[in-house]
Design an enzyme around this catalytic site. Structure first.
Site, PDB file in Angstrom:
ATOM      1  N   ASP A  94      -8.762  -8.887 -45.297  1.00  0.00           N
ATOM      2  CA  ASP A  94      -7.535  -8.077 -45.267  1.00  0.00           C
ATOM      3  C   ASP A  94      -7.773  -6.882 -44.363  1.00  0.00           C
ATOM      4  O   ASP A  94      -8.848  -6.756 -43.737  1.00  0.00           O
ATOM      5  CB  ASP A  94      -7.144  -7.635 -46.701  1.00  0.00           C
ATOM      6  CG  ASP A  94      -5.639  -7.387 -46.845  1.00  0.00           C
ATOM      7  OD1 ASP A  94      -5.133  -6.434 -46.217  1.00  0.00           O
ATOM      8  OD2 ASP A  94      -4.976  -8.121 -47.588  1.00  0.00           O
ATOM      9  N   ASP A 117      -8.039  -7.959 -38.605  1.00  0.00           N
ATOM     10  CA  ASP A 117      -6.632  -7.905 -38.205  1.00  0.00           C
ATOM     11  C   ASP A 117      -6.233  -9.360 -38.027  1.00  0.00           C
ATOM     12  O   ASP A 117      -6.683 -10.022 -37.087  1.00  0.00           O
ATOM     13  CB  ASP A 117      -6.464  -7.120 -36.901  1.00  0.00           C
ATOM     14  CG  ASP A 117      -5.015  -7.165 -36.413  1.00  0.00           C
ATOM     15  OD1 ASP A 117      -4.173  -7.817 -37.084  1.00  0.00           O
ATOM     16  OD2 ASP A 117      -4.733  -6.567 -35.363  1.00  0.00           O
ATOM     17  N   HIS A 149       5.831 -14.307 -45.475  1.00  0.00           N
ATOM     18  CA  HIS A 149       7.213 -13.878 -45.757  1.00  0.00           C
ATOM     19  C   HIS A 149       7.499 -12.449 -45.292  1.00  0.00           C
ATOM     20  O   HIS A 149       8.644 -12.043 -45.214  1.00  0.00           O
ATOM     21  CB  HIS A 149       7.564 -14.062 -47.246  1.00  0.00           C
ATOM     22  CG  HIS A 149       6.879 -13.102 -48.165  1.00  0.00           C
ATOM     23  ND1 HIS A 149       7.245 -12.932 -49.477  1.00  0.00           N
ATOM     24  CD2 HIS A 149       5.858 -12.259 -47.958  1.00  0.00           C
ATOM     25  CE1 HIS A 149       6.477 -12.024 -50.035  1.00  0.00           C
ATOM     26  NE2 HIS A 149       5.624 -11.609 -49.136  1.00  0.00           N
TER      27      HIS A 149
HETATM   28  C1  LIG Z   1       2.507  -9.066 -49.471  1.00  0.00           C
HETATM   29  S1  LIG Z   1       0.795  -8.724 -49.470  1.00  0.00           S
HETATM   30  C2  LIG Z   1       0.114 -10.145 -50.299  1.00  0.00           C
HETATM   31  C3  LIG Z   1      -1.271  -9.899 -50.829  1.00  0.00           C
HETATM   32  C4  LIG Z   1      -1.908 -11.132 -51.510  1.00  0.00           C
HETATM   33  N1  LIG Z   1      -2.046 -12.230 -50.605  1.00  0.00           N
HETATM   34  C5  LIG Z   1      -1.124 -11.542 -52.716  1.00  0.00           C
HETATM   35  O1  LIG Z   1      -0.334 -12.476 -52.620  1.00  0.00           O
HETATM   36  O2  LIG Z   1      -1.294 -10.915 -53.765  1.00  0.00           O
HETATM   37  C6  LIG Z   1       0.342  -8.998 -47.779  1.00  0.00           C
HETATM   38  C7  LIG Z   1      -1.106  -8.686 -47.463  1.00  0.00           C
HETATM   39  O3  LIG Z   1      -1.300  -8.862 -46.045  1.00  0.00           O
HETATM   40  C8  LIG Z   1      -2.155  -7.838 -45.609  1.00  0.00           C
HETATM   41  N2  LIG Z   1      -1.978  -7.598 -44.166  1.00  0.00           N
HETATM   42  C9  LIG Z   1      -0.907  -7.052 -43.545  1.00  0.00           C
HETATM   43  N3  LIG Z   1      -1.138  -6.944 -42.232  1.00  0.00           N
HETATM   44  C10 LIG Z   1      -2.385  -7.434 -42.019  1.00  0.00           C
HETATM   45  C11 LIG Z   1      -3.204  -7.573 -40.844  1.00  0.00           C
HETATM   46  N4  LIG Z   1      -2.766  -7.209 -39.637  1.00  0.00           N
HETATM   47  N5  LIG Z   1      -4.437  -8.103 -40.994  1.00  0.00           N
HETATM   48  C12 LIG Z   1      -4.883  -8.486 -42.228  1.00  0.00           C
HETATM   49  N6  LIG Z   1      -4.161  -8.384 -43.354  1.00  0.00           N
HETATM   50  C13 LIG Z   1      -2.919  -7.855 -43.254  1.00  0.00           C
HETATM   51  C14 LIG Z   1      -1.726  -6.640 -46.415  1.00  0.00           C
HETATM   52  O4  LIG Z   1      -2.688  -5.612 -46.405  1.00  0.00           O
HETATM   53  C15 LIG Z   1      -1.495  -7.260 -47.783  1.00  0.00           C
HETATM   54  O5  LIG Z   1      -2.656  -7.240 -48.572  1.00  0.00           O
END
Ligand SMILES: C[S@@+](CC[C@H](N)C(=O)[O-])C[C@H]1O[C@@H](n2cnc3c(N)ncnc32)[C@H](O)[C@@H]1O
Length: 339
Positions: free
Chosen positions: A194, A224, A243
């Site tokens: 993450d 990233d 989503h």
């Molecule tokens: C809606 S949350 C879902 C978290 C987890 N998968 C869950 O379902 O409980 C989206 C996740 O994507 C991560 N995220 C967003 N942009 C990102 C990036 N550029 N690289 C890695 N992770 C990212 C966020 O930090 C977050 O933890």
């Protein structure tokens, strides 16, 4: 509460009161038994005069109640705001009644322009805003955990993990999904990938827990996802990640995972990716989902159908092998490298 326009028009105050009660930990404070407004205020760091308006508003919708002496008590609904409730929604309510409530202040402009509300309110998109505000970011991670717990239990029970050694949860937040799966399958190792801030918080928490078995089997890898993804796993998971994003961004994310799957194809006979996300065909929350996207999603983010996901997967060089509903809101799409 009787449904009326006046009642509905103050609905945002109910959501924000719920958010405040969740953030303050009022249900936890009432776990020991009934308390007066003054006792509660002292326990949670609030002003005593502000407790009655907050809790009486919430009592109208069945959250909290009062005993015959007028002391505040938990109700069946507010029990679920307790941190230690097995299906706790404390942090989800703190997020929706906090950051998301603030973001919906931009809804008027969003509806007129079709552009998402949150960036116009804060000046930056969701994840940049979370980087600026660590307290809300920690609430966000825990809100995702509230939603991940039941999915972890369902996957741990029903997915055939026998042939799997390593699982990478891409955008896996604080690792809640992997923790649930690893607890049920002691042969597995997990990598939660993450954003760096999320991994830093989650890793610190895991170390402080002192759970040596989990410390040995679960690692956090800052990434990233638009650029990189850990290679070499047998199973990849993307849960509730796509989503947030437009179709173009989703293809970039899927392509990044595809590269990792290709790079590790020697270690794993046939790596699989599970995309766990709402697809309109099987989504009980489908009616509200477009509005959520209009408030917090990336610009031009739309609900996905199975056909949309199949198209995006194909563009990223992946083939959807099976699609299985995970009620009430999610679908599990198993994908492999396209030949
Ligand atoms: C809606 S949350 C879902 C978290 C987890 N998968 C869950 O379902 O409980 C989206 C996740 O994507 C991560 N995220 C967003 N942009 C990102 C990036 N550029 N690289 C890695 N992770 C990212 C966020 O930090 C977050 O933890």
């Amino acid at each position: 509460m009787e449904v009326s326009l006046v009642g509905l028009s103050v609905g945002t105050w109910i959501a924000s009161s719920l958010g405040v009660a969740a953030r303050l930990g009022i249900a936890d404070a009432l776990a020991e038994g009934p308390a007066t407004g003054a006792e509660l205020a002292k326990a949670v760091g609030a002003h005593p005069d502000a407790i009655p308006p907050l809790l009486r508003t919430l009592a109208m919708v069945g959250v909290f109640g009062q005993d015959e002496e007028g002391r505040y008590v938990n109700s069946a609904l507010s029990e679920q705001l307790r941190t230690d409730h097995p299906q706790s929604l404390r942090y989800l309510c703190a997020l929706t009644g906090g950051l998301y409530f603030q973001a919906s202040g931009g809804l008027f402009d969003a509806v007129r322009t079709g552009r998402p509300a949150l960036p116009s309110v804060f000046g930056v998109p969701l994840y940049e805003q979370l980087e600026r505000d660590p307290e809300t970011a920690a609430i966000f991670d825990r809100a995702m955990e509230d939603l991940a717990r039941p999915v972890a239990a369902a996957l741990a029970e029903h997915y055939p993990f026998e042939g799997v050694r390593t699982v990478v949860d891409v955008g896996g937040g604080n690792g809640a999904l992997l923790k649930g799966i690893l607890a049920a399958h002691p042969h597995l190792h997990g990598i939660c990938a993450d954003r760096p801030e999320v991994c830093g918080r989650a890793e610190g928490e895991l170390r402080r827990s002192g759970d040596q078995d989990l410390i040995d089997r679960l690692t956090f890898q800052p990434i990233d996802v638009f650029r990189e993804c850990p290679p070499g796993a047998d199973l990849y998971v993307l849960k509730n990640v796509l989503h947030d994003w437009s179709s173009g961004s989703a293809v970039r994310i899927l392509s990044s995972v595809r590269d990792a799957m290709r790079a590790g194809a020697e270690q794993s006979a046939r790596p699989v990716l599970l995309v766990i996300d709402p697809l309109v065909e099987h989504d009980a929350g489908a009616a509200i989902r477009p509005l959520i996207k209009l408030v917090i999603g990336e610009d031009r983010t739309r609900e996905r159908s199975e056909a949309d996901l199949r198209k995006e997967a194909a563009e990223a060089g992946l083939e959807v092998l099976s699609v299985t509903p995970l009620p009430p809101e999610l679908t599990v799409a198993a994908c492999a490298l396209a030949d």
